[in-house]
Every structure is written in structure tokens, then in C-alpha cells.
Design a protein around this motif. Structure first.
Motif, short mmCIF file in Angstrom:
data_model
loop_
_atom_site.label_atom_id
_atom_site.label_comp_id
_atom_site.label_asym_id
_atom_site.label_seq_id
_atom_site.Cartn_x
_atom_site.Cartn_y
_atom_site.Cartn_z
N GLY A 1 41.51 38.96 35.60
CA GLY A 1 42.92 38.56 35.66
C GLY A 1 43.64 38.90 34.37
N GLU B 1 47.50 38.66 35.49
CA GLU B 1 47.82 37.38 36.15
C GLU B 1 49.30 37.01 36.00
OE1 GLU B 1 45.28 34.33 34.53
OE2 GLU B 1 46.40 34.19 32.66
N PHE C 1 35.61 41.42 48.92
CA PHE C 1 36.49 40.60 48.10
C PHE C 1 36.73 39.30 48.85
CE2 PHE C 1 38.33 44.63 46.29
CZ PHE C 1 38.14 44.33 44.96
N LEU D 1 41.09 46.91 40.94
CA LEU D 1 39.81 46.26 40.62
C LEU D 1 38.64 47.08 41.17
CD1 LEU D 1 40.41 42.43 41.20
CD2 LEU D 1 40.63 43.75 39.11
N MET E 1 33.04 39.98 45.11
CA MET E 1 33.94 39.52 44.05
C MET E 1 34.92 38.51 44.63
SD MET E 1 36.65 41.35 41.46
CE MET E 1 35.58 42.66 40.92
N THR E 2 34.94 37.31 44.04
CA THR E 2 35.94 36.32 44.43
C THR E 2 37.10 36.41 43.44
OG1 THR E 2 34.31 34.87 45.44
CG2 THR E 2 36.36 33.84 44.74
N VAL E 3 38.30 36.43 43.97
CA VAL E 3 39.50 36.47 43.13
C VAL E 3 40.28 35.19 43.43
CG1 VAL E 3 41.61 37.77 42.61
CG2 VAL E 3 39.54 39.00 43.31
N GLY F 1 33.32 31.29 42.90
CA GLY F 1 32.71 32.50 43.45
C GLY F 1 31.26 32.30 43.83
N SER G 1 33.85 37.60 34.04
CA SER G 1 34.43 38.94 34.24
C SER G 1 35.90 38.98 33.87
CB SER G 1 34.22 39.41 35.68
OG SER G 1 34.59 38.42 36.60
N ALA H 1 36.45 30.12 37.96
CA ALA H 1 36.37 31.13 39.03
C ALA H 1 34.91 31.48 39.32
CB ALA H 1 37.14 32.38 38.62
N LEU I 1 43.89 44.80 44.01
CA LEU I 1 42.48 44.88 44.44
C LEU I 1 41.99 46.34 44.39
CD1 LEU I 1 42.24 42.35 47.42
CD2 LEU I 1 41.79 41.95 45.00
N THR J 1 38.33 35.75 38.26
CA THR J 1 37.45 36.60 39.07
C THR J 1 36.00 36.20 38.84
OG1 THR J 1 37.38 38.28 37.30
CG2 THR J 1 38.99 38.60 39.08
#
Ligand code: BGC
Length: 271
Positions: A166, A177, A215, A206, A141-143, A124, A163, A120, A203, A151
């Protein structure tokens, strides 16, 4: 003294549960030079078996005209786990024998200098620098929603690795997750509106832990973002679908390896 420019190209390898994908990454454009190579993930996916496949992919990519020169070759490898200083510390969705694996040692006979990072984090990094997050200030933040939830936190272009959001508790479930991943949506046969609503709450959760400006929703499911993102509303941050989708992991891995390689040279030259 400032850091030298990155080479033009590097190689990225994305190790997933079903396929191992590799490509030559153009570091100026953040895209692949030529086609990517995909080989099914061996079963069991032990470090040795995966290293064999990475070797095959490298042989194929290095035979190409646009391959990076061997003396400046940086190879980035992703794994779906916590990675600190090229040591894999967890294995929630891969073979347990990865725990404690030192990948520099594992891959030492392969050409180039290898660097390993979380999958991830790679996706990201690529999205923040070249995709949906490019030119955005602050924390992105990439999920990634797939078999698990990954993440990546990138602040002004700089990655804060591992990070693993999940794996937090969410609405009484640990790890989150188990209910938020794309695999969970399929398993639970959740309609898209319900999934969008669940993602909105996740989210929001988060945001309480790590406020962000943007995001980015990645993973294969991002291709269907119009089915669930309309339900993801009322957040402080802007929510966007990933742009590099399938290739984000490869591009981010290549970029990470090239930057780590340059940093290692710089540190050596300072000693
Ligand atoms: C792992 C993460 C990974 C994510 C996506 C999670 O189960 O803990 O390290 O990034 O899955 O593959």
C-alpha cells in the motif's frame, strides 16, 4: 522431529484506528468461540494506553468457560505497521510513539505469551487458511482496503510478512493508499465504477511486482464488493472478496500466536 499439534484455542486482538477487538479463536475451525469484545481505541493511542485496553479485553475473555488454559495461552496482537520480531518499526496510521516499541516488553505483565504482527498479515493469514483462499495453491495476496491499504502475501499457507504494498508508488502517487484506500474513495467521493476501475489498475500493478494466483479483497469495504469487483477484470489472478471480513484480523492473530508459540517451544527443545 515433527511439530506438535496446536492447542484448540488461542486469543486474537486486532488493534484498529477506532476500535480494539478481541476474541477466543477456535484454531480448528478458524472462527470465534463466543462473542468478540470491542473497546474504542484510546486517544492518543499510545502503546501504554493500548496495552491497558488489551489487558481489559483479556480479563473479559479469560473469564469465559471456553477460555484457553493459562499454561498454553498464546495471544496474538495486530498493529497497522511493520513488525519484525515483535518490534514495531513504522506508524503511518497510529501514534508515532509506537516506533521502536518492543511489544513483548510492553505486554509482559499480561497473561499468556504474546506475539505481534501486521494487521493485514493477520487478516491474510486467516483468509488464506480458513477463508476465501483455503485449499488454493500458490501465492495468495490479500489486499485490505480501509483507512490505509494493507497487503499480505501467503505462499502455500506460509506468510511472508510486511509486504506493505500500500506504500508503493502508483500512477504518480506515493503512497498508493492515498488514492486506493476505502477512506480515499470516500474523501474523493469516487463512484463505485470509477473505484473498481482504479482497483483493477492497482492490482494489475501489484501483479507486475508479485505475480499471484489469487487476490482476496478485504477490509470493511469487502461487504460492498458487488459494487466494485465487477469492474476488476482482465487480471491473470482470480479476484475474490474476503470471507471472514470483520473477524479475519482476530482469527489470524490467534493462529499466528499459536504457531509462533509452538515454534518457540520446538526451537527451545532442540537446543
Ligand atoms: C500500514 C500497514 C497496514 C495498512 C492497513 C498501512 O498504512 O502501513 O502496515 O497494514 O495500513 O491498516
Amino acid at each position: 522431529m515433527s511439530l506438535p499439534e496446536l492447542p484448540k484455542r488461542a486469543i486474537g486482538i486486532d488493534v484498529g484506528g477506532t476500535g480494539i477487538k478481541g476474541g477466543i479463536v477456535n484454531l480448528r475451525k478458524g472462527s470465534l468461540s463466543g462473542k468478540r469484545v470491542r473497546i474504542p481505541t484510546p486517544k492518543p493511542a499510545t502503546p501504554q494506553a493500548v496495552a491497558g485496553v488489551i489487558g481489559e479485553i483479556l480479563t473479559e475473555l479469560l473469564s469465559r468457560e471456553k477460555a484457553p488454559a493459562l499454561d498454553e495461552l498464546a495471544v496474538g496482537v495486530t498493529v497497522p505497521a511493520i513488525v519484525i520480531s515483535n518490534e514495531v518499526l513504522t506508524a503511518p496510521n497510529i501514534d508515532d510513539s509506537w516506533i521502536g516499541c518492543r511489544t513483548t516488553e510492553l505486554l509482559k505483565d499480561l497473561p499468556g505469551r504474546t506475539f505481534t504482527l501486521n494487521d493485514a498479515d493477520a487478516a491474510g493469514l486467516a483468509e488464506a487458511r480458513f477463508g476465501a483462499g483455503a485449499h488454493r495453491d500458490g501465492t495468495v495476496m490479500t489486499v485490505t482496503l480501509g483507512t490505509g491499504v494493507g497487503t499480505a502475501i501467503i505462499h502455500d499457507g506460509v506468510l511472508v510478512p510486511n509486504s506493505e504494498l500500500g506504500h508503493i508508488e502508483f500512477e504518480g502517487t506515493v503512497p498508493a493508499e492515498r488514492i486506493v484506500s476505502a477512506a480515499a474513495r470516500e474523501r474523493l467521493e469516487m463512484p463505485w465504477d470509477e473505484y473498481g476501475e482504479l482497483l483493477r489498475r492497482y492490482l494489475k500493478h501489484l501483479e507486475r511486482i508479485q505475480p499471484v494466483s489469487t487476490f482476496i479483497i478485504g477490509g470493511g469495504i469487502s461487504k460492498r464488493s458487488e459494487d466494485f469487483l465487477p469492474f476488476v477484470t482482465g487480471l491473470r489472478a482470480e479476484v475474490m472478496p474476503a470471507q471472514l471480513t470483520n473477524n479475519a484480523g482476530i482469527v489470524g492473530a490467534g493462529l499466528y500466536a499459536a504457531e509462533q508459540s509452538r515454534l518457540a517451544d520446538f526451537r527451545n527443545s532442540e537446543q
